[in-house]
Design an enzyme around this catalytic site. Structure first.
Site, PDB file in Angstrom:
ATOM      1  N   CYS A 135       0.807  -1.224   0.000  1.00  0.00           N
ATOM      2  CA  CYS A 135       0.000   0.000   0.000  1.00  0.00           C
ATOM      3  C   CYS A 135       0.840   1.274   0.000  1.00  0.00           C
ATOM      4  CB  CYS A 135      -0.943   0.002   1.191  1.00  0.00           C
ATOM      5  SG  CYS A 135      -2.149  -1.360   1.152  1.00  0.00           S
ATOM      6  N   HIS A 277      -3.233   7.199   1.674  1.00  0.00           N
ATOM      7  CA  HIS A 277      -3.643   5.923   1.101  1.00  0.00           C
ATOM      8  C   HIS A 277      -4.991   5.538   1.690  1.00  0.00           C
ATOM      9  CE1 HIS A 277      -4.051   1.664   0.662  1.00  0.00           C
ATOM     10  NE2 HIS A 277      -3.760   1.440   1.928  1.00  0.00           N
ATOM     11  N   ASN A 307     -10.141  -0.142  -0.686  1.00  0.00           N
ATOM     12  CA  ASN A 307      -8.688  -0.062  -0.556  1.00  0.00           C
ATOM     13  C   ASN A 307      -8.057  -0.674  -1.810  1.00  0.00           C
ATOM     14  OD1 ASN A 307      -5.962  -0.501   0.032  1.00  0.00           O
ATOM     15  ND2 ASN A 307      -6.344  -1.023   2.165  1.00  0.00           N
TER      16      ASN A 307
END
Length: 363
Positions: A135, A277, A307
């Site tokens: 990520c 993020h 996500n």
């Protein structure tokens, strides 16, 4: 537009090289940004029965209403190429010197996916490599590309974040199935002056391998293959210890962001937009509160896409810029956290670019 018109369009965009930056002042400047999501959607209601949950429960704990998945036969390469093509168009270019692809879901363990993306985009024999930092991958890739530009190895670099998490998430695991989606985002960096809008400011990266088990895919790597044991099928899927990840994500992103603010010479009041993020709406809010950034300055698109790991930040920037939430001269603070553990933060003043974002999730 026919072939000749396209050629003229490219020539007009690419004509006239910019003046070379002064010696010692060569910086990476954002000149194009784009996002792309696949058309397939999975709404919370689609998961409710299988995972013994509800739309309200998922929204309350994650901020997510739906996520996207690629159709059969499509994988990371195709999504990366879609986002890369749009980013090149945004930058008014049809060539770059290098491609950096941030992904933890490459099409194959070997070879890297970036060279295939470069070929799919018709970029020729340019340098191309993958970055695996989950990520936080986009920030790691951004730093790698910026370093190449600063060192004079490249004048233009295409940086892509693309993830096909539907390939590695256990559809029966409520901890992960409700969170992750597929998407791609990309930016083009060019050599420029550190004082101009779009110039990437200080970058802070970090890692802590002592907590590598908090987010992992246990099977499929060299360690498991050489252990001489047969893994359970579920061990080929992502596993995450959510509560512990929340604490680390909040602390690591906040500290990295503080470091970047100090190195940038910015105060919290100078930050026009916080772009984290999109891991979880609660994490984003916790980081904003920890930093003291007002909620109305926090960018978010997690409700529509979930996500999307390394694709998250470029997709968020493209969405925000194309919708008018991110404007030229806005001072932007970026932060990300992922498995590894790895994390990062960066700053830049937003340039006057035309963002291209495929809004299939907005109808």
């Amino acid at each position: 537009m026919d072939a000749s018109e396209r050629a003229l369009d490219r020539a007009a965009h690419n004509a006239g090289p910019r003046p070379a930056p002064a010696p010692g002042r060569r910086a990476a400047v954002l000149s194009g940004v784009a996002g792309w999501v696949p058309p397939g959607t999975v709404a919370n209601a689609d998961l409710a029965d299988r995972l013994d949950t509800t739309d309200e429960w998922i929204r309350t704990r994650t901020g997510i209403a739906q996520r996207h998945t690629v159709p059969p036969g499509t994988a990371t390469r195709e999504m990366a190429a879609e986002a890369g093509r749009l980013a090149l168009k945004s930058a008014g270019r049809d060539t770059v010197d290098a491609v950096v692809l941030a992904t933890v879901t490459p099409d194959r363990h070997c070879p890297a996916t970036a060279p295939e993306v470069a070929t799919a985009l018709g970029l020729g024999p340019v340098a191309a490599h993958d970055v695996s930092a989950v990520c936080a991958g986009f920030l790691y890739a951004l730093a790698s590309a910026a370093g190449s530009i600063a060192a004079g190895f490249a004048d233009h670099v295409l940086v892509i974040g693309a993830e096909t998490f539907s390939a590695i998430v256990d559809p029966d695991d409520r901890n992960t199935a409700i969170i992750f989606g597929d998407a791609a985002g990309a930016v083009v960096l060019r050599a420029g002056d550190p004082d101009e809008p779009g110039a990437l400011g200080p970058v802070r990266l970090g890692s802590d391998g002592a907590h590598s088990d908090l987010i992992q895919i246990p099977a499929g790597g060299a360690r498991q293959r050489l252990a001489g044991t047969d893994p359970a099928p579920g061990e080929y899927c992502l596993r995450m210890q959510g509560r512990k990840v929340y604490r680390h994500a909040k602390e690591r992103m906040s500290q990295a962001a503080h470091d970047v603010l100090e190195r940038s010479g910015w105060s919290i009041g100078d930050v026009d937009r916080l772009a984290t993020h999109q891991a979880n709406a609660r994490i984003t809010e916790a980081v904003a509160d920890e930093l003291g950034v007002p909620r109305d300055r926090v960018l978010s698109n997690i409700e529509h896409v979930g996500n999307t790991s390394a694709a998250s930040l470029p997709l968020l920037l493209a969405d925000a810029a194309s919708s008018g939430l991110l404007l030229p001269h806005h001072r932007v603070l970026l932060a990300a956290f992922g498995a590894g553990l790895v994390w990062g933060a960066a700053s830049l003043t937003w340039p006057d670019v035309t963002a291209l974002s495929v809004h299939t999730y907005r109808g």
